[in-house]
Write a protein that holds these residues in place. Sequence first.
Motif, PDB file in Angstrom:
ATOM      1  N   PRO A 187      22.690  26.109  25.977  1.00 47.38           N
ATOM      2  CA  PRO A 187      23.022  25.865  27.448  1.00 47.38           C
ATOM      3  C   PRO A 187      21.286  26.210  28.326  1.00 47.38           C
ATOM      4  CG  PRO A 187      23.744  28.180  25.717  1.00 47.38           C
ATOM      5  CD  PRO A 187      23.152  27.252  25.362  1.00 47.38           C
ATOM      6  N   CYS A 188      22.200  25.625  30.004  1.00 47.11           N
ATOM      7  CA  CYS A 188      21.156  25.834  30.760  1.00 47.11           C
ATOM      8  C   CYS A 188      20.221  27.101  31.099  1.00 47.11           C
ATOM      9  CB  CYS A 188      21.750  24.586  31.428  1.00 47.11           C
ATOM     10  SG  CYS A 188      22.029  26.082  32.323  1.00 47.11           S
ATOM     11  N   TYR A 205      26.266  16.839  43.298  1.00 47.76           N
ATOM     12  CA  TYR A 205      26.031  17.868  42.219  1.00 47.76           C
ATOM     13  C   TYR A 205      25.916  19.137  41.913  1.00 47.76           C
ATOM     14  CZ  TYR A 205      24.949  12.516  40.218  1.00 47.76           C
ATOM     15  OH  TYR A 205      25.076  11.489  39.918  1.00 47.76           O
ATOM     16  N   PRO A 206      25.296  19.899  43.281  1.00 42.80           N
ATOM     17  CA  PRO A 206      25.070  21.265  43.129  1.00 42.80           C
ATOM     18  C   PRO A 206      26.500  21.767  42.830  1.00 42.80           C
ATOM     19  CG  PRO A 206      23.652  20.998  44.632  1.00 42.80           C
ATOM     20  CD  PRO A 206      24.236  19.069  44.544  1.00 42.80           C
ATOM     21  N   SER A 207      27.215  21.438  43.251  1.00 42.93           N
ATOM     22  CA  SER A 207      28.309  22.049  43.262  1.00 42.93           C
ATOM     23  C   SER A 207      28.837  21.835  42.237  1.00 42.93           C
ATOM     24  CB  SER A 207      29.347  21.191  44.183  1.00 42.93           C
ATOM     25  OG  SER A 207      28.423  20.985  46.023  1.00 42.93           O
ATOM     26  N   GLY A 208      28.599  21.540  40.586  1.00 48.70           N
ATOM     27  CA  GLY A 208      29.949  21.900  39.805  1.00 48.70           C
ATOM     28  C   GLY A 208      29.153  23.018  39.497  1.00 48.70           C
ATOM     29  N   LEU A 209      29.441  22.581  37.696  1.00 52.46           N
ATOM     30  CA  LEU A 209      29.195  24.369  36.676  1.00 52.46           C
ATOM     31  C   LEU A 209      30.085  23.717  35.684  1.00 52.46           C
ATOM     32  CD1 LEU A 209      28.992  27.126  37.561  1.00 52.46           C
ATOM     33  CD2 LEU A 209      31.544  27.247  37.941  1.00 52.46           C
ATOM     34  N   CYS A 210      28.494  24.820  34.521  1.00 50.22           N
ATOM     35  CA  CYS A 210      28.833  24.072  33.545  1.00 50.22           C
ATOM     36  C   CYS A 210      29.590  24.829  32.915  1.00 50.22           C
ATOM     37  CB  CYS A 210      27.502  24.991  33.023  1.00 50.22           C
ATOM     38  SG  CYS A 210      26.049  24.419  33.286  1.00 50.22           S
ATOM     39  N   ALA A 211      29.889  24.553  31.483  1.00 47.19           N
ATOM     40  CA  ALA A 211      31.379  25.122  30.443  1.00 47.19           C
ATOM     41  C   ALA A 211      31.144  26.175  30.285  1.00 47.19           C
ATOM     42  CB  ALA A 211      31.501  24.461  29.097  1.00 47.19           C
ATOM     43  N   GLU A 212      29.758  27.013  29.825  1.00 48.73           N
ATOM     44  CA  GLU A 212      29.530  28.468  29.559  1.00 48.73           C
ATOM     45  C   GLU A 212      29.949  29.292  30.945  1.00 48.73           C
ATOM     46  OE1 GLU A 212      26.274  25.942  27.705  1.00 48.73           O
ATOM     47  OE2 GLU A 212      27.783  25.347  29.252  1.00 48.73           O
ATOM     48  N   ARG A 213      29.901  28.653  32.256  1.00 47.82           N
ATOM     49  CA  ARG A 213      29.810  29.702  33.259  1.00 47.82           C
ATOM     50  C   ARG A 213      31.490  29.790  33.985  1.00 47.82           C
ATOM     51  NH1 ARG A 213      25.912  28.439  37.563  1.00 47.82           N
ATOM     52  NH2 ARG A 213      25.537  26.302  35.836  1.00 47.82           N
ATOM     53  N   THR A 214      32.229  28.767  33.095  1.00 47.19           N
ATOM     54  CA  THR A 214      33.384  28.053  34.073  1.00 47.19           C
ATOM     55  C   THR A 214      34.335  29.418  32.694  1.00 47.19           C
ATOM     56  OG1 THR A 214      33.594  25.847  34.668  1.00 47.19           O
ATOM     57  CG2 THR A 214      35.270  26.418  33.935  1.00 47.19           C
ATOM     58  N   SER A 223      20.502  37.434  23.856  1.00 43.44           N
ATOM     59  CA  SER A 223      18.918  37.623  23.967  1.00 43.44           C
ATOM     60  C   SER A 223      18.153  36.929  23.657  1.00 43.44           C
ATOM     61  CB  SER A 223      18.343  39.399  23.821  1.00 43.44           C
ATOM     62  OG  SER A 223      18.433  39.548  22.899  1.00 43.44           O
ATOM     63  N   ASP A 224      18.357  36.495  22.821  1.00 41.63           N
ATOM     64  CA  ASP A 224      17.770  35.759  22.115  1.00 41.63           C
ATOM     65  C   ASP A 224      17.477  34.292  22.567  1.00 41.63           C
ATOM     66  OD1 ASP A 224      17.195  36.831  19.184  1.00 41.63           O
ATOM     67  OD2 ASP A 224      19.279  36.218  18.308  1.00 41.63           O
ATOM     68  N   LEU A 225      18.429  33.776  23.071  1.00 35.07           N
ATOM     69  CA  LEU A 225      18.635  32.730  24.234  1.00 35.07           C
ATOM     70  C   LEU A 225      17.511  32.734  25.115  1.00 35.07           C
ATOM     71  CD1 LEU A 225      22.118  30.917  23.682  1.00 35.07           C
ATOM     72  CD2 LEU A 225      19.902  30.633  23.070  1.00 35.07           C
ATOM     73  N   LEU A 226      17.501  34.150  25.948  1.00 37.08           N
ATOM     74  CA  LEU A 226      16.077  34.538  26.694  1.00 37.08           C
ATOM     75  C   LEU A 226      15.750  35.671  26.540  1.00 37.08           C
ATOM     76  CD1 LEU A 226      16.545  33.253  29.884  1.00 37.08           C
ATOM     77  CD2 LEU A 226      18.315  34.857  30.416  1.00 37.08           C
ATOM     78  N   PRO A 227      15.035  35.631  26.008  1.00 40.92           N
ATOM     79  CA  PRO A 227      13.657  37.156  25.701  1.00 40.92           C
ATOM     80  C   PRO A 227      13.766  37.818  27.013  1.00 40.92           C
ATOM     81  CG  PRO A 227      12.578  34.877  25.115  1.00 40.92           C
ATOM     82  CD  PRO A 227      13.633  34.410  25.372  1.00 40.92           C
ATOM     83  N   ALA A 254      20.207  28.468  33.773  1.00 39.67           N
ATOM     84  CA  ALA A 254      20.957  30.051  34.353  1.00 39.67           C
ATOM     85  C   ALA A 254      22.270  30.426  33.548  1.00 39.67           C
ATOM     86  CB  ALA A 254      22.095  28.538  35.436  1.00 39.67           C
ATOM     87  N   CYS A 255      22.990  29.538  32.914  1.00 36.38           N
ATOM     88  CA  CYS A 255      24.017  29.825  32.109  1.00 36.38           C
ATOM     89  C   CYS A 255      23.689  31.310  31.294  1.00 36.38           C
ATOM     90  CB  CYS A 255      24.718  28.943  30.702  1.00 36.38           C
ATOM     91  SG  CYS A 255      25.793  27.605  32.419  1.00 36.38           S
ATOM     92  N   ARG A 256      22.030  30.948  30.649  1.00 37.86           N
ATOM     93  CA  ARG A 256      21.394  32.250  29.386  1.00 37.86           C
ATOM     94  C   ARG A 256      21.515  33.273  30.894  1.00 37.86           C
ATOM     95  NH1 ARG A 256      17.449  29.105  25.451  1.00 37.86           N
ATOM     96  NH2 ARG A 256      18.166  27.193  25.466  1.00 37.86           N
ATOM     97  N   GLN A 257      21.650  32.699  31.757  1.00 40.45           N
ATOM     98  CA  GLN A 257      21.300  34.479  33.123  1.00 40.45           C
ATOM     99  C   GLN A 257      22.545  34.898  33.224  1.00 40.45           C
ATOM    100  OE1 GLN A 257      18.178  36.010  33.511  1.00 40.45           O
ATOM    101  NE2 GLN A 257      19.398  36.933  34.357  1.00 40.45           N
ATOM    102  N   VAL A 258      23.128  33.659  33.249  1.00 36.54           N
ATOM    103  CA  VAL A 258      24.986  34.772  33.409  1.00 36.54           C
ATOM    104  C   VAL A 258      25.173  35.279  32.212  1.00 36.54           C
ATOM    105  CG1 VAL A 258      27.227  33.948  33.634  1.00 36.54           C
ATOM    106  CG2 VAL A 258      25.648  33.285  34.841  1.00 36.54           C
ATOM    107  N   MET A 259      25.268  33.988  30.806  1.00 36.40           N
ATOM    108  CA  MET A 259      25.308  35.232  29.414  1.00 36.40           C
ATOM    109  C   MET A 259      24.566  36.548  29.226  1.00 36.40           C
ATOM    110  SD  MET A 259      25.198  31.341  26.977  1.00 36.40           S
ATOM    111  CE  MET A 259      25.370  32.001  25.866  1.00 36.40           C
ATOM    112  N   ALA A 260      23.429  36.451  29.984  1.00 37.71           N
ATOM    113  CA  ALA A 260      22.704  37.247  30.104  1.00 37.71           C
ATOM    114  C   ALA A 260      23.444  38.572  30.988  1.00 37.71           C
ATOM    115  CB  ALA A 260      21.393  37.528  29.598  1.00 37.71           C
ATOM    116  N   GLU A 261      23.812  38.270  31.636  1.00 40.66           N
ATOM    117  CA  GLU A 261      24.182  39.347  32.445  1.00 40.66           C
ATOM    118  C   GLU A 261      25.786  40.762  32.129  1.00 40.66           C
ATOM    119  OE1 GLU A 261      24.840  41.344  36.484  1.00 40.66           O
ATOM    120  OE2 GLU A 261      23.455  40.421  35.669  1.00 40.66           O
ATOM    121  N   TYR A 262      26.164  39.563  31.279  1.00 39.26           N
ATOM    122  CA  TYR A 262      28.174  39.528  30.769  1.00 39.26           C
ATOM    123  C   TYR A 262      27.690  40.554  29.148  1.00 39.26           C
ATOM    124  CZ  TYR A 262      30.770  37.466  33.438  1.00 39.26           C
ATOM    125  OH  TYR A 262      31.674  37.334  35.146  1.00 39.26           O
TER     126      TYR A 262
END
Length: 160
Positions: A111-112, A68-77, A148-152, A114-122
């Motif tokens: 988004p989960c 399971y931890p080896s998978g990846l969400c759609a947003e990060r993909t 930032s509205d998803l991850l203030p 982890a995806c919120r954090q990656v989205m915030a990085e971009y």
Amino acid sequence: MANKLTINIDVDVLDPAELTADEMKAMQLAQEAANDAYAPYSNFLVGAALLLEDGSLFKGSNQENAAYPSGLCAERTALFSKSAYYPHTKIKLIAVTARRRSEQQHLPAMPCGACRQVMAEYEFKQKEPIPVLLQAADGKYHRLKSVSDLLPFQFTPDHL
């Protein structure tokens, strides 16, 4: 007495007819991407699409793995793939949707963490907000002005 901080987030709740042409294209691509998800364990198909500043679209779907931890969400993909092919092209919109394999109707999608954090990085990297369009209930959509509205309280390179 402790001080309090209140965070207000504006979310536009939209009917399909209220989406812009670009938002509709991105959401339709996200829905197509969900159909391509590899989700044999959860049967929860997630699709994401990115609208880039040059008008092109990029998609991603969740990719599960028996470990399971080896998978990846759609947003990060979608984000990682876009970055590999178009590293300097800005993102103008992220659209996310989901559905169960056994149903055709799309479900509310969030988004989960982890995806919120990656989205915030971009968003931090491109130094301008990235609007987010999410599938909502009853055929509606939620539009946020920024990741930032998803991850203030996001962690950014400024914290290092």
